[in-house]
Scaffold this motif. Structure first.
Motif, short mmCIF file in Angstrom:
data_model
loop_
_atom_site.label_atom_id
_atom_site.label_comp_id
_atom_site.label_asym_id
_atom_site.label_seq_id
_atom_site.Cartn_x
_atom_site.Cartn_y
_atom_site.Cartn_z
N GLY A 13 2.70 -10.72 8.60
CA GLY A 13 1.50 -11.53 8.70
C GLY A 13 1.59 -12.52 9.84
O GLY A 13 2.68 -13.01 10.14
N PRO A 14 0.45 -12.82 10.50
CA PRO A 14 -0.87 -12.23 10.30
C PRO A 14 -0.84 -10.71 10.45
O PRO A 14 0.00 -10.17 11.18
N ALA A 15 -1.77 -10.06 9.79
CA ALA A 15 -1.74 -8.62 9.66
C ALA A 15 -2.79 -7.94 10.54
O ALA A 15 -3.72 -8.58 11.03
N SER A 172 2.85 -13.53 0.68
CA SER A 172 2.84 -12.16 1.20
C SER A 172 2.81 -11.11 0.09
O SER A 172 3.15 -9.96 0.32
N SER A 173 2.36 -11.49 -1.09
CA SER A 173 2.20 -10.52 -2.18
C SER A 173 0.77 -10.51 -2.74
O SER A 173 0.29 -9.47 -3.21
N TYR A 174 0.09 -11.65 -2.67
CA TYR A 174 -1.29 -11.77 -3.18
C TYR A 174 -2.19 -10.73 -2.52
O TYR A 174 -2.22 -10.59 -1.30
N ALA A 175 -2.93 -9.98 -3.36
CA ALA A 175 -3.87 -8.93 -2.92
C ALA A 175 -3.15 -7.70 -2.37
O ALA A 175 -3.80 -6.79 -1.86
N GLY A 176 -1.83 -7.67 -2.50
CA GLY A 176 -1.06 -6.48 -2.15
C GLY A 176 -0.44 -5.93 -3.42
O GLY A 176 -0.86 -4.91 -3.95
N ILE A 177 0.55 -6.63 -3.92
CA ILE A 177 1.17 -6.29 -5.21
C ILE A 177 0.24 -6.77 -6.33
O ILE A 177 -0.19 -7.92 -6.33
N SER A 191 -1.51 -18.76 -1.68
CA SER A 191 -1.50 -17.71 -0.66
C SER A 191 -2.44 -18.12 0.48
O SER A 191 -3.03 -19.20 0.44
N SER A 192 -2.54 -17.24 1.47
CA SER A 192 -3.34 -17.56 2.65
C SER A 192 -4.26 -16.41 3.03
O SER A 192 -4.17 -15.31 2.47
N SER A 193 -5.12 -16.68 3.99
CA SER A 193 -6.19 -15.75 4.33
C SER A 193 -5.75 -14.59 5.21
O SER A 193 -6.55 -13.69 5.48
N ASN A 194 -4.50 -14.58 5.65
CA ASN A 194 -4.13 -13.65 6.71
C ASN A 194 -3.00 -12.68 6.37
O ASN A 194 -2.40 -12.09 7.25
N LEU A 340 10.54 -5.08 9.14
CA LEU A 340 9.30 -4.32 9.32
C LEU A 340 8.48 -4.44 8.04
O LEU A 340 9.01 -4.25 6.94
N SER A 341 7.20 -4.76 8.19
CA SER A 341 6.31 -4.90 7.04
C SER A 341 5.19 -3.88 7.13
O SER A 341 4.83 -3.42 8.22
N VAL A 342 4.64 -3.53 5.97
CA VAL A 342 3.55 -2.54 5.93
C VAL A 342 2.25 -3.15 5.40
O VAL A 342 1.32 -2.42 5.06
N LEU A 343 2.16 -4.47 5.34
CA LEU A 343 0.92 -5.08 4.85
C LEU A 343 -0.15 -5.02 5.93
O LEU A 343 0.13 -4.83 7.11
#
Length: 370
Positions: A13-15, A172-177, A191-194, A340-343
């Motif tokens: 993030g940002p994503a 980095s989990s809100y709206a993902g997990i 959490s945050s918007s990005n 490495l992230s996949v969000l």
């Protein structure tokens, strides 16, 4: 609208965002004190709670800030002046919460774990027994220092036995997990918007138990990040106390709509598919991971740096960046890593194309031969 090149951001993030989220920022100018904009913010606040199944028991407050601002608002507003906070520090973001608390003179009981190790809930219980004046416990759900997923449910269940409220960094989990905040029983979620909501940087939110609102009234430490004033002020006026990032709010509204259109399960399944493709591909290229499988978040991987003398992270970053892919360095884990992230708005083909480019770098640098 001008066509914007799509960049694949594999940083936490940002994503990477959709074109429709970007386009949502191109709106008529509006004064943020107008009722129409207040209605937009109100709809955002309501739906942010719905994402984590908070029902009528939880409410949300918005701030203009990076994610750290939301943590500062929760910690400085929640902990009474004569009490302590227990913080689980098994990554840079647990350490950041401890630094926030200490900056404001809040006494911290720190449970420090090597960055890459899993916290022991029994040790958390021991610390709570030894420190009767702890009123709050703070933990990072997904610690992006390592990609570890901390045992929030077990921690919340334990804290309940001691009458301690839990503050959860869900940056980095809100709206993902998938998260059910009522099942957790956490007092505060930030959490945050990005990040996984896939909006733009600039707004942060604190979701918290409505029943805690009276306790917050006289615990103000910060002028700007006072959770009580921010929430109550908006409820009275339909306006944020301080100038909000108007265009970012429109992008967040669009991102929330896209989240509900995709659906909680579908987004999580997409992230997991991306992660599985990434894991498999990296293993084929000879990489090893910092964490065992059972601790992985399936959002971010901490990858052990190759031992080859030809390896250089900056060279690898620059090679991939020139080809439209952004990777991220390590951050103090117990072994040297990159991440490495996949969000974000990423898909299986994005990961496959990245792996092909990564292989190209490894061949180019002479780290692998085939």
């Amino acid at each position: 609208m001008k066509q914007v090149a799509r960049k694949i951001l594999l940083n936490p993030g940002p994503a990477t965002t959709t074109d429709t989220v970007k386009q949502a920022m191109v709106v008529e100018d509006i004064c943020p004190r107008e009722k129409d904009f207040g209605k937009l913010l109100d709809s955002i606040k309501e739906d942010l709670v719905k994402v984590v199944h908070g029902g009528d028991e939880y409410i949300a407050a918005l701030f203009t800030a990076s994610g750290t601002g939301g943590l500062e608002a929760a910690i400085t507003s929640a902990v009474p002046k004569e009490k302590k906070i227990l913080i689980i520090d098994n990554g840079a973001y647990g350490a950041r919460m401890a630094n926030i608390a200490s900056t404001y003179g809040i006494d911290v009981v720190s449970y420090k774990v090597a960055y890459g190790d899993f916290p022991d809930v029994n040790h958390v219980e021991k610390l709570l027994k030894e420190n009767k004046d702890v009123s709050h416990l703070a933990v990072v759900h997904h610690e992006t220092t390592t990609g570890i997923l901390n045992p929030v449910q077990a921690i919340c269940d334990l804290a309940k036995k001691f009458g301690v409220e839990v503050i959860v960094d869900c940056m980095s989990s809100y709206a993902g997990i998938p998260i059910d905040v009522k099942r957790w029983g956490a007092g505060y979620l930030i959490s945050s918007s990005n990040k996984c909501i896939q909006g733009m940087p600039g707004m942060v939110f604190v979701i918290f138990k409505k029943a805690l609102l009276p306790e917050l009234k006289n615990q103000k430490r910060s002028y700007y990040f006072d959770l009580y004033s921010q929430y109550v002020g908006f409820e009275k006026t339909g306006q944020m106390q301080f100038t909000p990032p108007v265009q970012v709010a429109y992008a967040l509204r669009q991102a929330i709509d896209e989240y509900f259109t995709e659906g909680e399960a579908n987004r999580w399944n997409r992230y997991q598919e991306n992660w599985n493709v990434l894991c498999s591909g990296l293993k084929k290229l000879g990489f090893e991971f910092l964490l065992p499988d059972q601790y992985q978040s399936k959002i971010l991987l901490a990858i052990k740096e190759p031992s080859s003398p030809r390896y250089n992270f900056d060279a690898m970053h620059d090679y991939l960046y020139q080809r439209g892919y952004t990777i991220y360095p390590g951050k103090g884990a117990k072994e040297a890593t990159f991440r490495l992230s996949v969000l974000g708005d990423l898909y299986k083909t994005d990961i496959e194309n990245f792996l092909a480019e990564l292989k190209g770098y490894l061949l180019h640098a002479g780290i692998i031969t085939a």
